[in-house]
Design a protein around this motif. Structure first.
Motif, short mmCIF file in Angstrom:
data_model
loop_
_atom_site.label_atom_id
_atom_site.label_comp_id
_atom_site.label_asym_id
_atom_site.label_seq_id
_atom_site.Cartn_x
_atom_site.Cartn_y
_atom_site.Cartn_z
N LYS A 89 -51.57 -6.71 -5.32
CA LYS A 89 -52.50 -6.03 -5.11
C LYS A 89 -53.12 -6.47 -3.73
O LYS A 89 -52.85 -7.57 -3.49
N ILE A 90 -53.53 -5.55 -2.87
CA ILE A 90 -54.41 -5.98 -1.76
C ILE A 90 -55.94 -5.38 -1.93
O ILE A 90 -56.63 -5.52 -0.68
N ASP A 91 -56.49 -5.46 -3.19
CA ASP A 91 -57.74 -5.05 -3.21
C ASP A 91 -58.64 -6.20 -3.66
O ASP A 91 -60.04 -6.06 -3.98
N GLY A 92 -58.05 -7.44 -3.73
CA GLY A 92 -58.70 -8.69 -4.18
C GLY A 92 -58.64 -8.77 -5.92
O GLY A 92 -59.25 -10.08 -6.02
N ASN A 94 -55.99 -9.62 -9.03
CA ASN A 94 -54.94 -10.05 -9.25
C ASN A 94 -54.14 -8.94 -10.26
O ASN A 94 -54.91 -8.29 -11.04
N ALA A 95 -52.86 -9.03 -10.20
CA ALA A 95 -52.01 -8.13 -11.28
C ALA A 95 -50.99 -9.33 -11.76
O ALA A 95 -51.54 -10.39 -12.25
N THR A 96 -49.58 -8.89 -11.91
CA THR A 96 -48.75 -9.84 -12.37
C THR A 96 -48.61 -11.11 -11.46
O THR A 96 -48.26 -12.31 -11.92
N GLY A 97 -49.15 -11.11 -10.01
CA GLY A 97 -48.83 -11.89 -8.99
C GLY A 97 -50.40 -11.85 -8.45
O GLY A 97 -51.14 -11.16 -8.69
N PRO A 98 -50.64 -12.80 -7.80
CA PRO A 98 -52.05 -12.86 -7.16
C PRO A 98 -52.15 -12.20 -5.79
O PRO A 98 -51.22 -11.48 -5.35
N HIS A 99 -53.43 -11.73 -5.79
CA HIS A 99 -53.55 -10.58 -4.70
C HIS A 99 -53.13 -11.06 -3.46
O HIS A 99 -53.23 -12.30 -3.26
N LEU A 100 -52.82 -10.24 -2.47
CA LEU A 100 -52.22 -10.87 -1.13
C LEU A 100 -53.23 -10.35 0.06
O LEU A 100 -52.78 -10.84 1.26
N ASP A 101 -54.65 -9.87 -0.12
CA ASP A 101 -55.27 -9.54 0.88
C ASP A 101 -55.89 -11.06 1.26
O ASP A 101 -56.40 -11.70 0.65
N GLY A 102 -55.67 -11.42 2.64
CA GLY A 102 -56.18 -12.45 3.35
C GLY A 102 -55.05 -13.68 2.91
O GLY A 102 -55.52 -14.97 3.12
N VAL A 103 -53.92 -13.37 2.68
CA VAL A 103 -52.81 -14.57 2.43
C VAL A 103 -52.29 -15.10 3.42
O VAL A 103 -51.94 -16.38 3.31
N SER A 168 -52.63 -7.53 9.44
CA SER A 168 -53.44 -6.44 9.60
C SER A 168 -54.60 -6.12 8.78
O SER A 168 -55.52 -5.64 9.12
N ILE A 169 -54.35 -6.31 7.44
CA ILE A 169 -55.21 -5.82 6.44
C ILE A 169 -56.33 -6.91 6.20
O ILE A 169 -57.25 -6.84 5.58
N THR A 170 -55.92 -8.31 6.75
CA THR A 170 -56.94 -9.42 6.99
C THR A 170 -57.92 -9.29 7.71
O THR A 170 -58.90 -9.86 7.66
N GLU A 171 -57.49 -8.67 8.90
CA GLU A 171 -58.44 -8.81 9.95
C GLU A 171 -59.63 -7.82 9.82
O GLU A 171 -59.50 -6.64 9.00
#
Length: 171
Positions: A89-92, A94-103, A168-171
């Motif tokens: 997910k990218i909303d902060g 975790n799901a099956t894997g860790p969230h990827l926002d700010g990765v 782009s979603i990190t910025e």
């Protein structure tokens, strides 16, 4: 016209034919299989000389990753990221894997509340675009022992697009 016995014969003939085909397939797989199931490893029987030196021959490579990343398409990366949404997910959260926002440029294994395998920390300290590229190309090859079961993104353009999208979603 059709009585019960005729329908039974037709059903039996269909099931018998299916059984013959399944058994034939099984026998053919056993006879003609080239896999390593029986007999251990297989070696090449002979080498055909072509006159070329294979030891130093490298395949022609395309542009380097930094060049591809510089021209990456964020919208295309959002579409390719659809493959990742099953586990990340990218909303902060975790799901099956860790969230990827700010990765991008985040420390490896630093998401709180996610149990990492430990294979990542042995390979890299930070998720730089280059490390992400290597991991997304072949996760198990990059970090042997990772829990991630995804086989990877083969096209360098797809990897660059996803990394550009994540930036782009990190910025």
């Amino acid at each position: 016209m059709f009585d019960t016995m005729t329908l039974t014969k037709i059903g039996g003939a269909f099931c018998g034919s299916l059984l013959v085909f399944l058994l034939g397939n099984w026998v053919a797989e056993e006879l003609y299989s080239t896999g390593g199931g029986h007999g251990g490893e297989h070696a090449q029987a002979y080498v055909i000389e072509t006159g070329e030196d294979d030891s130093g021959a490298a395949e022609e490579e395309g542009p380097d990753f930094a060049t591809v990343l510089a021209s990456a398409d964020v919208e295309s990366g959002a579409r390719v990221f659809g493959k990742c949404k099953a586990c990340h997910k990218i909303d902060g959260s975790n799901a099956t894997g860790p969230h990827l926002d700010g990765v991008v440029n985040r420390a490896v294994g630093s998401v709180d509340g996610f149990a990492y395998s430990g294979a990542m920390a042995a390979v890299a300290e930070t998720w730089t675009p280059e490390n992400l590229n290597g991991f997304l190309e072949n996760p198990r090859g990059f970090a042997n022992g990772t829990k991630m079961t995804f086989s990877g993104l083969r096209k360098v353009e797809d990897r660059a697009d996803v990394i550009a999208y994540l930036q782009s979603i990190t910025e």
